[in-house]
Scaffold this motif. Structure first.
Motif, PDB file in Angstrom:
ATOM      1  N   GLU A 161      23.708   6.591  75.058  1.00 55.63           N
ATOM      2  CA  GLU A 161      24.124   7.591  74.082  1.00 55.63           C
ATOM      3  C   GLU A 161      23.812   8.961  74.665  1.00 55.63           C
ATOM      4  N   TRP A 162      24.821   9.808  74.716  1.00 61.38           N
ATOM      5  CA  TRP A 162      24.601  11.084  75.391  1.00 61.38           C
ATOM      6  C   TRP A 162      25.642  12.108  74.953  1.00 61.38           C
ATOM      7  N   ALA A 163      25.349  13.337  75.284  1.00 62.03           N
ATOM      8  CA  ALA A 163      26.306  14.436  75.144  1.00 62.03           C
ATOM      9  C   ALA A 163      25.884  15.535  76.104  1.00 62.03           C
ATOM     10  N   VAL A 164      26.862  16.244  76.624  1.00 65.09           N
ATOM     11  CA  VAL A 164      26.580  17.424  77.430  1.00 65.09           C
ATOM     12  C   VAL A 164      27.257  18.607  76.751  1.00 65.09           C
ATOM     13  N   LEU A 165      26.447  19.552  76.313  1.00 64.58           N
ATOM     14  CA  LEU A 165      26.968  20.758  75.670  1.00 64.58           C
ATOM     15  C   LEU A 165      27.322  21.759  76.765  1.00 64.58           C
ATOM     16  N   ARG A 166      28.571  22.226  76.738  1.00 65.37           N
ATOM     17  CA  ARG A 166      29.026  23.165  77.761  1.00 65.37           C
ATOM     18  C   ARG A 166      29.502  24.457  77.084  1.00 65.37           C
ATOM     19  N   PRO A 167      28.545  25.239  76.582  1.00 59.33           N
ATOM     20  CA  PRO A 167      28.929  26.492  75.921  1.00 59.33           C
ATOM     21  C   PRO A 167      29.350  27.547  76.922  1.00 59.33           C
ATOM     22  N   SER A 168      30.180  28.468  76.432  1.00 53.76           N
ATOM     23  CA  SER A 168      30.521  29.653  77.194  1.00 53.76           C
ATOM     24  C   SER A 168      29.315  30.601  77.184  1.00 53.76           C
ATOM     25  N   TRP A 169      29.518  31.816  77.639  1.00 47.74           N
ATOM     26  CA  TRP A 169      28.408  32.774  77.735  1.00 47.74           C
ATOM     27  C   TRP A 169      27.886  33.126  76.337  1.00 47.74           C
ATOM     28  N   PHE A 170      26.566  33.280  76.240  1.00 44.93           N
ATOM     29  CA  PHE A 170      25.913  33.531  74.950  1.00 44.93           C
ATOM     30  C   PHE A 170      26.130  34.969  74.477  1.00 44.93           C
ATOM     31  N   MET A 171      26.361  35.124  73.186  1.00 40.74           N
ATOM     32  CA  MET A 171      26.371  36.455  72.594  1.00 40.74           C
ATOM     33  C   MET A 171      24.989  37.092  72.694  1.00 40.74           C
ATOM     34  N   GLN A 172      23.956  36.267  72.700  1.00 44.83           N
ATOM     35  CA  GLN A 172      22.579  36.770  72.796  1.00 44.83           C
ATOM     36  C   GLN A 172      22.288  37.445  74.129  1.00 44.83           C
ATOM     37  N   ASN A 173      23.184  37.307  75.116  1.00 43.73           N
ATOM     38  CA  ASN A 173      22.988  38.008  76.388  1.00 43.73           C
ATOM     39  C   ASN A 173      22.989  39.525  76.225  1.00 43.73           C
ATOM     40  N   PHE A 174      23.504  40.004  75.088  1.00 38.10           N
ATOM     41  CA  PHE A 174      23.608  41.456  74.864  1.00 38.10           C
ATOM     42  C   PHE A 174      22.490  42.000  73.983  1.00 38.10           C
ATOM     43  N   THR A 175      21.530  41.149  73.631  1.00 42.39           N
ATOM     44  CA  THR A 175      20.406  41.593  72.796  1.00 42.39           C
ATOM     45  C   THR A 175      19.101  41.066  73.383  1.00 42.39           C
ATOM     46  N   GLY A 176      17.994  41.505  72.822  1.00 43.84           N
ATOM     47  CA  GLY A 176      16.693  41.014  73.264  1.00 43.84           C
ATOM     48  C   GLY A 176      16.342  41.478  74.658  1.00 43.84           C
ATOM     49  N   ALA A 211      23.689  24.342  66.179  1.00 41.05           N
ATOM     50  CA  ALA A 211      24.273  23.511  65.123  1.00 41.05           C
ATOM     51  C   ALA A 211      24.980  22.298  65.714  1.00 41.05           C
ATOM     52  N   VAL A 212      25.706  22.506  66.806  1.00 41.49           N
ATOM     53  CA  VAL A 212      26.382  21.396  67.476  1.00 41.49           C
ATOM     54  C   VAL A 212      25.351  20.457  68.103  1.00 41.49           C
ATOM     55  N   ALA A 213      24.294  21.010  68.689  1.00 41.11           N
ATOM     56  CA  ALA A 213      23.248  20.188  69.292  1.00 41.11           C
ATOM     57  C   ALA A 213      22.617  19.253  68.270  1.00 41.11           C
ATOM     58  N   VAL A 214      22.352  19.770  67.080  1.00 39.08           N
ATOM     59  CA  VAL A 214      21.744  18.950  66.026  1.00 39.08           C
ATOM     60  C   VAL A 214      22.664  17.799  65.647  1.00 39.08           C
ATOM     61  N   ARG A 215      23.957  18.070  65.537  1.00 38.01           N
ATOM     62  CA  ARG A 215      24.890  16.990  65.246  1.00 38.01           C
ATOM     63  C   ARG A 215      24.891  15.953  66.365  1.00 38.01           C
ATOM     64  N   ALA A 216      24.898  16.426  67.605  1.00 34.83           N
ATOM     65  CA  ALA A 216      24.922  15.506  68.740  1.00 34.83           C
ATOM     66  C   ALA A 216      23.655  14.651  68.795  1.00 34.83           C
ATOM     67  N   LEU A 217      22.544  15.210  68.339  1.00 32.39           N
ATOM     68  CA  LEU A 217      21.275  14.478  68.348  1.00 32.39           C
ATOM     69  C   LEU A 217      21.134  13.508  67.179  1.00 32.39           C
ATOM     70  N   VAL A 257      20.809  14.745  75.051  1.00 36.80           N
ATOM     71  CA  VAL A 257      21.770  15.828  74.880  1.00 36.80           C
ATOM     72  C   VAL A 257      21.355  16.945  75.827  1.00 36.80           C
ATOM     73  N   LEU A 258      22.215  17.248  76.778  1.00 39.11           N
ATOM     74  CA  LEU A 258      21.921  18.221  77.825  1.00 39.11           C
ATOM     75  C   LEU A 258      22.660  19.524  77.566  1.00 39.11           C
TER      76      LEU A 258
END
Length: 285
Positions: A131-146, A179-185, A104-105
């Motif tokens: 067996e594979w999956a590629v997660l293609r998320p949009s920009w992270f909300m976490q980019n505005f914190t930390g 959460a999606v990554a865990v399902r894909a794995l 899972v990438l």
């Protein structure tokens, strides 16, 4: 479909980038569900953590220990590398030969299979693993914190700098990605496709700045930059080629490339994706 993964097995799930934004969350979720996890990264997850193993994409001597006994893996490409496929291919081949059956990438909504940088890895994963999956998320909300760049400019200048103009983005919470990554794995059947992931709404940076201002009580604005200004700003902290790639993605956003919303999170986890306001109220107050 619920957010509960399938029952644990005796196999090991390797998580690279295990101290990172999504990797740490994937490790936590998998361990909480009782799965055997190997948390791989350049620095330990925690002193004495028996799940942790040192791993460096650029140091092949660290690869065998990371892969030992693993049959599934979550892949975070080397950060800032303009040609991640060249760096990752030997490891991917070693993993395939060594018994890893599912990969899972983490990629990006902005980069399709065969595209630049991680888009080349996307194609390799689909070719090498049954067996594979590629997660293609949009920009992270976490980019505005930390310690992220937008968070830093908000703290120091009260502004978000971008070359996105009025372009909208379906910002997504890293918890939803995990959460999606865990399902894909862990689901019995792998997705065997790419999964474009967004939050429940597409916002431009002016709207994001307005939400942050309302939640924190501190004025925050969006300061538009040209492509060249954004490229040069980014190049102060990363290779010029990668800075040009990221600035180019901003320019594409200004042209509407990320103005979309998908149901991937709810479809795979059974619960809706978190809104940006809900994230801000939790993380910024």
């Amino acid at each position: 479909m619920s957010d509960r993964a399938t029952s644990p097995t005796d196999s090991v799930i390797l998580v690279t980038g295990a101290t990172g934004t999504t990797g740490s969350r994937v490790v936590s979720r998998l361990a909480g569900l009782g799965h055997a996890v190997r948390a791989a990264g350049r620095r330990p997850v925690a002193p004495g953590d028996t799940r942790a193993v040192r791993f460096d994409w650029y140091d092949s001597a660290t690869h065998a220990d990371a892969l030992r006994g693993a049959d599934r893996m979550y892949l975070i490409p080397p950060i800032g590398e303009p040609d991640p496929a060249a760096v990752m291919l030997p490891f991917l081949r070693q993993a395939r030969t060594g018994g890893v059956r599912r990969a899972v990438l983490l990629s990006s909504s902005a980069i399709p299979a065969g595209g630049p940088a991680v888009g080349q890895v996307h194609s390799l994963v689909a070719e090498l693993f049954d067996e594979w999956a590629v997660l293609r998320p949009s920009w992270f909300m976490q980019n505005f914190t930390g310690q992220q760049s937008h968070a830093d400019s908000i703290r120091t200048e009260g502004a978000i700098m971008s070359a996105t103009g009025e372009g909208r983005i379906g910002f997504i919470d890293a918890d939803d990605i995990a959460a999606v990554a865990v399902r894909a794995l862990t689901d019995p059947s792998a997705p065997n496709t790419d999964l474009v992931m967004t939050g429940p709404e597409a916002l431009n940076y002016d709207a994001v700045a307005a939400v942050i201002s309302e939640v924190t009580g501190r004025p925050v604005s969006h300061r538009p930059l040209t492509y060249e200004q954004m490229r040069d700003r980014l190049a102060t902290g990363m290779p010029e080629e990668f800075a040009a790639l990221l600035a180019g993605l901003d320019r594409a956003i200004s042209e509407g490339s990320e103005n979309r919303v998908t149901d991937t999170v709810e479809r795979l986890t059974g619960r809706p994706a978190r809104s940006f306001r809900a994230y801000a109220e939790s993380a910024m107050r």
